[in-house]
Scaffold this motif. Sequence first.
Motif, short mmCIF file in Angstrom:
data_model
loop_
_atom_site.label_atom_id
_atom_site.label_comp_id
_atom_site.label_asym_id
_atom_site.label_seq_id
_atom_site.Cartn_x
_atom_site.Cartn_y
_atom_site.Cartn_z
N ARG A 56 15.47 -131.22 4.98
CA ARG A 56 14.93 -132.57 5.19
C ARG A 56 16.07 -133.60 5.17
NH1 ARG A 56 11.32 -134.73 0.55
NH2 ARG A 56 13.36 -134.50 -0.44
N ASN A 57 16.95 -133.48 4.18
CA ASN A 57 18.00 -134.47 4.08
C ASN A 57 19.01 -134.38 5.19
OD1 ASN A 57 16.95 -135.59 1.85
ND2 ASN A 57 18.15 -134.35 0.40
N LEU A 58 19.02 -133.25 5.80
CA LEU A 58 19.98 -133.10 6.90
C LEU A 58 19.35 -133.45 8.24
CD1 LEU A 58 21.84 -129.84 5.83
CD2 LEU A 58 22.71 -132.18 5.85
N GLY A 154 28.81 -147.74 2.33
CA GLY A 154 28.41 -146.56 3.07
C GLY A 154 27.90 -145.43 2.21
N CYS A 155 27.55 -145.73 0.95
CA CYS A 155 27.10 -144.66 0.06
C CYS A 155 25.58 -144.58 -0.07
CB CYS A 155 27.73 -144.83 -1.33
SG CYS A 155 29.52 -144.52 -1.32
N GLY A 156 24.90 -145.42 0.61
CA GLY A 156 23.43 -145.30 0.65
C GLY A 156 22.65 -146.33 -0.17
N LYS A 157 23.24 -147.48 -0.49
CA LYS A 157 22.52 -148.50 -1.27
C LYS A 157 21.35 -149.09 -0.46
CE LYS A 157 26.27 -150.97 -1.80
NZ LYS A 157 27.22 -150.06 -1.14
N THR A 158 21.65 -149.52 0.74
CA THR A 158 20.60 -150.11 1.57
C THR A 158 19.54 -149.08 1.91
OG1 THR A 158 22.23 -151.65 2.49
CG2 THR A 158 20.19 -151.35 3.73
N TYR A 159 20.03 -147.87 2.11
CA TYR A 159 19.06 -146.80 2.40
C TYR A 159 18.11 -146.62 1.23
CZ TYR A 159 17.20 -142.27 3.79
OH TYR A 159 16.36 -141.22 4.13
N THR A 160 18.65 -146.67 0.05
CA THR A 160 17.80 -146.45 -1.13
C THR A 160 16.86 -147.63 -1.36
OG1 THR A 160 19.52 -145.09 -2.16
CG2 THR A 160 17.85 -146.06 -3.62
N ALA A 263 33.87 -147.98 7.57
CA ALA A 263 33.13 -147.03 6.74
C ALA A 263 31.66 -146.93 7.09
CB ALA A 263 33.27 -147.41 5.27
N ASN A 264 31.09 -148.02 7.62
CA ASN A 264 29.65 -148.05 7.86
C ASN A 264 29.35 -148.85 9.11
OD1 ASN A 264 26.90 -148.03 7.73
ND2 ASN A 264 26.75 -149.02 5.72
N ALA A 265 28.64 -148.25 10.04
CA ALA A 265 28.33 -148.95 11.30
C ALA A 265 27.40 -150.11 11.07
CB ALA A 265 27.71 -147.96 12.29
N SER A 267 27.07 -152.03 8.03
CA SER A 267 27.43 -152.38 6.66
C SER A 267 26.86 -153.73 6.27
CB SER A 267 28.96 -152.40 6.53
OG SER A 267 29.33 -152.81 5.23
N SER A 268 26.26 -153.77 5.09
CA SER A 268 25.75 -155.04 4.57
C SER A 268 26.94 -155.77 3.97
CB SER A 268 24.70 -154.78 3.46
OG SER A 268 23.68 -153.95 3.94
N ARG A 269 27.18 -156.98 4.48
CA ARG A 269 28.33 -157.73 4.02
C ARG A 269 27.96 -158.74 2.96
NH1 ARG A 269 31.87 -154.58 4.72
NH2 ARG A 269 33.55 -156.15 4.76
N ALA A 302 26.37 -155.52 -1.97
CA ALA A 302 27.32 -155.12 -0.92
C ALA A 302 28.26 -154.04 -1.52
CB ALA A 302 28.11 -156.33 -0.46
N GLY A 303 28.76 -153.24 -0.68
CA GLY A 303 29.57 -152.14 -1.16
C GLY A 303 31.04 -152.51 -1.35
N SER A 304 31.58 -152.00 -2.42
CA SER A 304 33.02 -152.21 -2.63
C SER A 304 33.79 -151.38 -1.61
CB SER A 304 33.41 -151.82 -4.06
OG SER A 304 33.12 -150.46 -4.27
N1 LIG Z 1 20.03 -140.36 0.88
C1 LIG Z 1 20.37 -140.46 2.16
N2 LIG Z 1 19.81 -139.61 3.05
C2 LIG Z 1 20.14 -139.66 4.34
N3 LIG Z 1 20.99 -140.59 4.83
C3 LIG Z 1 21.56 -141.47 4.02
C4 LIG Z 1 21.28 -141.44 2.64
N4 LIG Z 1 22.01 -142.44 2.04
C5 LIG Z 1 22.70 -143.05 3.03
N5 LIG Z 1 22.46 -142.46 4.22
C6 LIG Z 1 23.02 -142.88 5.45
O1 LIG Z 1 24.35 -143.27 5.19
C7 LIG Z 1 24.69 -144.40 5.98
C8 LIG Z 1 25.19 -145.51 5.11
O2 LIG Z 1 24.22 -145.82 4.23
P1 LIG Z 1 23.99 -147.33 3.78
O3 LIG Z 1 24.08 -148.25 4.84
O4 LIG Z 1 22.71 -147.36 3.02
O5 LIG Z 1 25.19 -147.52 2.84
P2 LIG Z 1 25.55 -148.79 2.00
O6 LIG Z 1 25.91 -148.37 0.72
O7 LIG Z 1 24.39 -149.75 2.07
O8 LIG Z 1 26.77 -149.43 2.79
P3 LIG Z 1 27.19 -150.97 2.79
O9 LIG Z 1 27.57 -151.26 1.42
O10 LIG Z 1 28.35 -151.00 3.70
O11 LIG Z 1 26.06 -151.69 3.24
C9 LIG Z 1 23.48 -144.79 6.72
O12 LIG Z 1 23.56 -144.30 8.01
C10 LIG Z 1 22.37 -144.12 6.02
O13 LIG Z 1 21.34 -143.73 6.86
#
Ligand SMILES: Nc1ncnc2c1ncn2[C@@H]1O[C@H](COP(=O)(O)OP(=O)(O)OP(=O)(O)O)[C@@H](O)[C@H]1O
Length: 946
Positions: A56-58, A154-160, A263-265, A267-269, A302-304
Amino acid sequence: MHTSGPLAAAAAANATRNGSSEAAIMVAVRVRPFSAQERAQLPLPPQPTHFGPTARNLSNYEDAPAPSSQPTLRKVVHTIDDHVLVFDPPSEDGDRRSTVGASNRRHKDIRFVFDRVYGEESSQSDVYEGTTRGLLDSVMGGYNATVFAYGATGCGKTYTISGSAEDPGVIFLTMRELFERIAAAEDEKTVDVSLSYLEVYNETIRDLLAPESGGMAGLALREDAQQSITVAGLSEHVPGSVEQVIGLMERGNANRTMSATEANAVSSRSHAVLQVHVRQRPRASGLQTDVTTATLSIIDLAGSERATVARNSGARLREGANINRSLLALANCINALCDVKTKRHVPYRDSKLTRLLKFSLGGNCRTVMITCVSPASTYYEETHNTLKYANRAKNIKTTVARNTKSTTVHLAQYQGKIREQSEEIKRLQREIAALRSRQGSGGRAGVPAKQAAAAADLRKQTQAVQAVQDIRNRVSRAYAPIRDAQWQCTSNAAVERWFGHHAEALRGWREQFETLFQEHGAGDERRTEQYRGLRQQVDELMRELVREQKQTGKRAEHWGQTIERQLYEATRAAQVPPTAPLTPEQRYQVEQERLVLDLSAERVGLRRQAELAEHVAGDLAKQNAMLLRLTASCMFNLRHVQEEMRRAGDERGAAAVDQVYLQAIATYGEATRMAREAMRGVERAAGPAKLQVDGSTLTPPSPYVARSQGRAREPPVAPAAPPANPNGPAISAAVAGTTRARRAVQPPPPPAVRFTGGTARAQDASAEPSRPAGPRARRLSQHPSASTSTRAQRRSSTSADSISSALRSSANISSPPQPADASSISLPSPSLSSVSSPGSSSASWQSPHHEPLPASARPVKGILKGAAGGGGHEAAAAGPVRMGSLRMRSRQARNMANPTARTTPTKPPVAAIRELTFKSLASASAGPAAAASASGSAQAAKKPWR
Ligand SMILES: Nc1ncnc2c1ncn2[C@@H]1O[C@H](COP(=O)(O)OP(=O)(O)OP(=O)(O)O)[C@@H](O)[C@H]1O
């Protein structure tokens, strides 16, 4: 997997005496899966399933290339269980040095224990359940709560936090459950939800839901005494459902500053802060009401980033610097908050981010920190630092207290609430009643039934009004002929009375002459013959008068019966039909109206008119005319007697006769005045009667009104023919003339006595001893209708003439010639010369010998006045009364006189003349002294003439 247990247990364990409790920040770590590019750089064979991504995660990596045979990445974060992860563990072959991703460096192999650890395979709901759901319990319990995502870019904050439409994150899941809980607690409490959404970008606060507010400088932060941070000018929104929340989030995210970085296409600035304010009030509140408020803050930081790694430039570089500065300030705050022993200053004010999070980190708040890390070795340093700060943050303690405001409801408020509820109860009762009535009348037919009932009621009322009007019209039509009949009856009754009076008067005169003749002239054959002719004439006239009296009496009776019959028919016509759609009240009202019309306006009114007219009017006027004629006749005969006296040498007797002559003429003047008063009485009596009935004035329609307006018409022909009369046409003409005379506005002028040959002439109206003209008379004379009055007077004169001619025709007496002067009326006197000399056709007032009267016999003004004013009365009062019939007549005449005339007692003409004659003759016999003293007695009167 439920993770709220440890947090709640910790909070409960740290509960303080004052109701607040101490709680540590809950720190959870989420390791995102490898991206497609990252997976391509992983070494072969792939990692064991335990550490690898789930299917699923992939899902986002379906197009990922196969792992490279030349790996450049390695996995540096290994999750051991739900609470433990290992950062940069050694390779499985036991090599303590890393050969991939980090050149020739020893593995750190750091084991971290967190409140929750979510591996790459964890789902959105797993993270929500283990981190934020417990905060919802706090918020609903009145505690502030904050969940924020921390980590490198790019570590998934916005995604979460936000997630995607297909896989929504914490915000959606939290708000959905919040609304579900509100709905579940709806019966117990009222919950108001409002939210705001802002971002901190380059140290500027912007309202994501109202981007224009604040301008370039952005919104200002304020800290109040209640230890809460507010943003001035931030818009508040009240969503009613989770869908509305998502709509607001989409709108806000569209305004959020996003950029593509190395790092992130996407990216939340900026740091995005969603604040949800929940205000709860129990529904069953008494005088004491507990209102709890709580704010749930959901923060996507925002991400460091490392500038060397990010390789940004320009604006992105500056954004990154600001982001790092704020995150550094956050790190410093965390360090200070963790150092409990030294109680260091916490540098919240170093950045807008830390100021915003001040009470979330170190105040009254339960806080969850979701630390997002990447498993890839490319984020090695960032992940290491992130985990170190997350591990330190575990030590931060917050003191949470329930935000309950106890509101004592003031008595006035309580009363207001009672009033409010009472009105509500009444409103509901009305609704219930309306519903019941609708059900009772067949549901939807309720309102139409009301309208129909109102319409029927209106229709009934209209019909009733129409019925009343119909009845009124019927009554009016029924009474109309009665008025004409009434007039006919009145006229005939008046004429009947007139004939009766004059027959009586004539009888009295005949008796008087009989006495005179017997006393003074019985021995003279010529005079005896003359007297017989006169008596025969008088008898014939008397018979005619009696006959006419009977005829008119029958007519009056006939018309009276007609009136009674018509009244009966009118009463029947005015009856309210039983089928008339009248209410009992209306029926009663109509009946009353009919009674008023019947009893007051018509019957009583017209009868009253008739009686008045009968008493004061026409008969008296006609009687005076008749008396005038008889007086003239008697005077003529007296003159004849006088001639005889002179011839016999009895000068004193002749002088006495002269005196009688003048007195008689004076009496005639008095009679004329009375006639005029009587005519005025006629006018008053014939006007519309105004009667007070039950407090309202009624004016019945009067034929006089219509006729005075020019619609002159004769009374209708009687239904039944009156009794035949040989002199019918003449009498009818006389009656008609009488009718017209009564219609005249003004009474006729007093007639003048004119003796042909100029021997004697009575004074005209101006010379008559009558009252001076009053204001009304002056107004009439000045009025434009004065000419009409003159015409009416002429008509009246003509009427008098027609009566005279009728009498003459009935008595076979010729009329004397009419004077040219319209203001004078020639006396309608019988020419006795025609009796004494049948062959003679002369109509002039002449003696049988055609000798003019001596000048001494002419009445003069002074004498006339004196005679009319008092002498005659005194004589009448002094003289004895011998003839009862005359006395009775005079009494009747007095009664019939106009009430205004009664104030000045006047001697009735017949009695006055008779007494004057008697007295004068007696005086002449007794001597000048007795005549001058005017105190003759009956004994004196019985003295022989000679
Ligand atoms: N748990 C996850 N499962 C699947 N994809 C993820 C997961 N976490 C992040 N991603 C993917 O990783 C990418 C970057 O995630 P995201 O934008 O949430 O990072 P971020 O921490 O908000 O970055 P920024 O700080 O630059 O905004 C996105 O394409 C997102 O879909």
